[in-house]
Scaffold this motif. Structure first.
Motif, short mmCIF file in Angstrom:
data_model
loop_
_atom_site.label_atom_id
_atom_site.label_comp_id
_atom_site.label_asym_id
_atom_site.label_seq_id
_atom_site.Cartn_x
_atom_site.Cartn_y
_atom_site.Cartn_z
N HIS A 93 0.76 -1.17 -0.21
CA HIS A 93 0.21 -0.14 0.09
C HIS A 93 0.67 1.47 0.08
O HIS A 93 0.41 2.37 0.37
CB HIS A 93 -0.91 -0.02 1.22
N GLY A 94 2.13 1.16 -0.32
CA GLY A 94 3.00 2.08 -0.46
C GLY A 94 3.66 2.58 0.89
O GLY A 94 3.36 1.86 1.81
N VAL A 95 4.16 3.61 1.10
CA VAL A 95 4.92 4.08 2.37
C VAL A 95 3.92 5.21 3.04
O VAL A 95 3.46 6.30 2.16
CB VAL A 95 5.97 4.80 2.39
N THR A 96 3.33 4.90 3.98
CA THR A 96 2.51 6.06 4.83
C THR A 96 3.08 6.40 6.28
O THR A 96 3.83 5.97 6.92
CB THR A 96 1.00 5.48 5.08
N ASN A 97 2.29 7.38 6.68
CA ASN A 97 2.74 7.62 8.17
C ASN A 97 2.36 6.43 8.95
O ASN A 97 3.17 6.60 10.09
CB ASN A 97 1.63 8.88 8.66
N LYS A 98 1.54 5.76 8.87
CA LYS A 98 1.21 4.53 9.61
C LYS A 98 2.40 3.68 9.63
O LYS A 98 2.65 2.71 10.70
CB LYS A 98 0.09 3.94 9.13
N ASN A 99 3.03 3.34 8.36
CA ASN A 99 4.14 2.05 8.21
C ASN A 99 5.47 2.57 7.89
O ASN A 99 6.15 1.77 7.71
CB ASN A 99 3.45 1.29 7.23
N ILE A 100 5.64 3.80 8.21
CA ILE A 100 7.19 4.29 7.93
C ILE A 100 8.02 3.76 8.71
O ILE A 100 9.03 3.41 8.43
CB ILE A 100 7.12 6.00 7.79
N ASP A 101 7.67 3.64 10.05
CA ASP A 101 8.74 2.98 10.86
C ASP A 101 8.95 1.66 10.83
O ASP A 101 10.04 1.15 10.74
CB ASP A 101 8.21 3.20 12.30
N GLU A 102 7.79 0.75 10.22
CA GLU A 102 8.22 -0.40 9.75
C GLU A 102 8.86 -0.48 8.52
O GLU A 102 9.81 -1.48 8.54
CB GLU A 102 6.96 -1.22 9.75
N PHE A 103 8.67 0.07 7.67
CA PHE A 103 9.41 0.30 6.38
C PHE A 103 10.76 0.53 6.60
O PHE A 103 11.63 -0.34 5.75
CB PHE A 103 8.79 1.25 5.50
N LEU A 104 11.27 1.04 7.66
CA LEU A 104 12.80 1.57 7.82
C LEU A 104 13.28 0.67 8.80
O LEU A 104 14.43 0.96 9.19
CB LEU A 104 12.99 3.17 7.95
N LYS A 105 12.48 -0.15 9.41
CA LYS A 105 13.07 -0.99 10.66
C LYS A 105 14.30 -1.77 10.11
O LYS A 105 14.31 -2.44 9.06
CB LYS A 105 12.02 -1.96 11.15
N ASP A 106 15.36 -1.80 10.82
CA ASP A 106 16.76 -2.24 10.52
C ASP A 106 17.06 -2.00 9.37
O ASP A 106 18.08 -2.86 8.92
CB ASP A 106 16.55 -3.82 10.82
N VAL A 107 17.14 -1.04 8.70
CA VAL A 107 17.48 -0.62 7.35
C VAL A 107 18.74 0.06 7.61
O VAL A 107 19.07 0.78 8.34
CB VAL A 107 16.51 0.21 6.63
N ASP A 108 19.61 -0.54 6.49
CA ASP A 108 21.04 0.02 6.50
C ASP A 108 21.34 1.38 5.51
O ASP A 108 21.97 2.04 5.66
CB ASP A 108 22.27 -0.96 6.05
N VAL A 109 20.40 1.18 4.72
CA VAL A 109 20.57 2.29 3.53
C VAL A 109 19.12 2.44 2.77
O VAL A 109 18.61 1.17 2.65
CB VAL A 109 21.62 2.17 2.29
#
Length: 292
Positions: A104-120
């Motif tokens: 569903h794309g990147v939203t305010n609701k999932n942005i933290d999960e989208f970037l969780k443990d991301v290195d770049v």
């Protein structure tokens, strides 16, 4: 079908990376928002470099108008979700991928999960989707996640990185000083390629309309973006030396055989950048009035 073996699959990378570095890539997580013109080929290129973990997002489906440039677009994928099609293609390269899909794309609701443990984070968001772009950039800045951006311009690519502790995306692009998303898109394009090498060989100016959010694109540019962006991501992940970041950017234009490295100290506050914005606005206004 043969059994998958990571070391064997990516053994031809060795030499440009060490075996220990290849293992590092295999344990690294890259986030890519957008699976269209550049995002899809980013995923496949990074997967072939041996990146082992991805967070990918897109809310769109493939259409015939995507055929000229998008890696996953073909007759068999029309009306299919881009993020799922590209995930399937990446898994055919490396069945062992740790792959998180955000359909569903990147939203305010999932942005933290989208970037969780991301290195770049490697940016594949459409040039006109400024709301999503600013959302991701701001979150990356807050979480100290490096940002890699490569723009497909003409028949070449323009590249700029944002690294933690260095110049921020807003200092460079000046988004917060823009009055609307249209001006933000113009500032983004100018920040990516201050010298605008691609402009000189545009044969049909009516194809560009910033207000209607449309412009031409080529597969050659998207492919070059993938090479450039994946290389920047590799250097960041492996902590290689001499990694450029804003206010330094570069543009390579294959059509005109030109490479230019730009430096804009003070970012958007640089007088030269402000003058360039004035000129670019006049150029775009002339193009758009001609189109009507």
């Amino acid at each position: 079908m043969p059994d998958f073996n990571y070391d064997q699959a990516f053994s031809r990378n060795i030499g440009w990376v060490t075996r220990d570095e290849q293992k590092k890539l295999g344990s690294s997580r890259v986030a890519i928002a957008g699976m269209g013109g550049v995002g899809g080929i980013y995923l496949l290129t990074l997967a072939r470099l041996g990146i082992g973990k991805f967070n990918i997002s897109d809310m769109d489906a493939f259409d015939i108008v995507n055929f000229n440039r998008q890696a996953g677009a073909n007759m068999s994928t029309v009306n299919k979700e881009k993020v799922k099609v590209m995930a399937e293609q990446a898994l055919l390269i490396n069945p062992g991928l740790d792959l998180n899909i955000f359909a569903h794309g990147v939203t305010n609701k999932n942005i933290d999960e989208f970037l969780k443990d991301v290195d770049v984070y490697v940016d594949g968001i459409d040039v006109f989707a400024m709301g999503a772009r600013e959302l991701v950039y701001k979150a990356c800045e807050e979480k100290n996640i490096p940002i890699v951006i490569a723009g497909p311009l003409g028949m070449g690519t323009a590249v700029v990185n944002f690294l933690p502790g260095r110049m921020t995306y807003d200092q460079y692009f000046g988004f917060s000083k823009a009055n609307n998303d249209t001006e933000k898109s113009i500032r983004f394009l100018l920040g990516m390629a201050p010298r605008m090498l691609h402009r000189k060989y545009l044969v049909d100016p009516s194809s560009v309309n910033i207000h209607e959010k449309k412009g031409p694109s080529t597969a050659s540019a998207c492919q070059m973006c993938a090479g450039a962006a994946s290389t920047e991501a590799l250097k960041i992940l492996l902590k290689r030396k001499n990694i450029n970041s804003a206010p330094v950017a570069y543009q390579f234009d294959a059509y005109s055989y030109r490479f230019i490295k730009t430096w804009r100290p003070w970012g958007f506050k640089n007088p030269l950048q402000r003058l360039s914005l004035f000129i670019l606005k006049r150029i775009l206004k002339k193009m758009n009035s001609g189109a009507r």
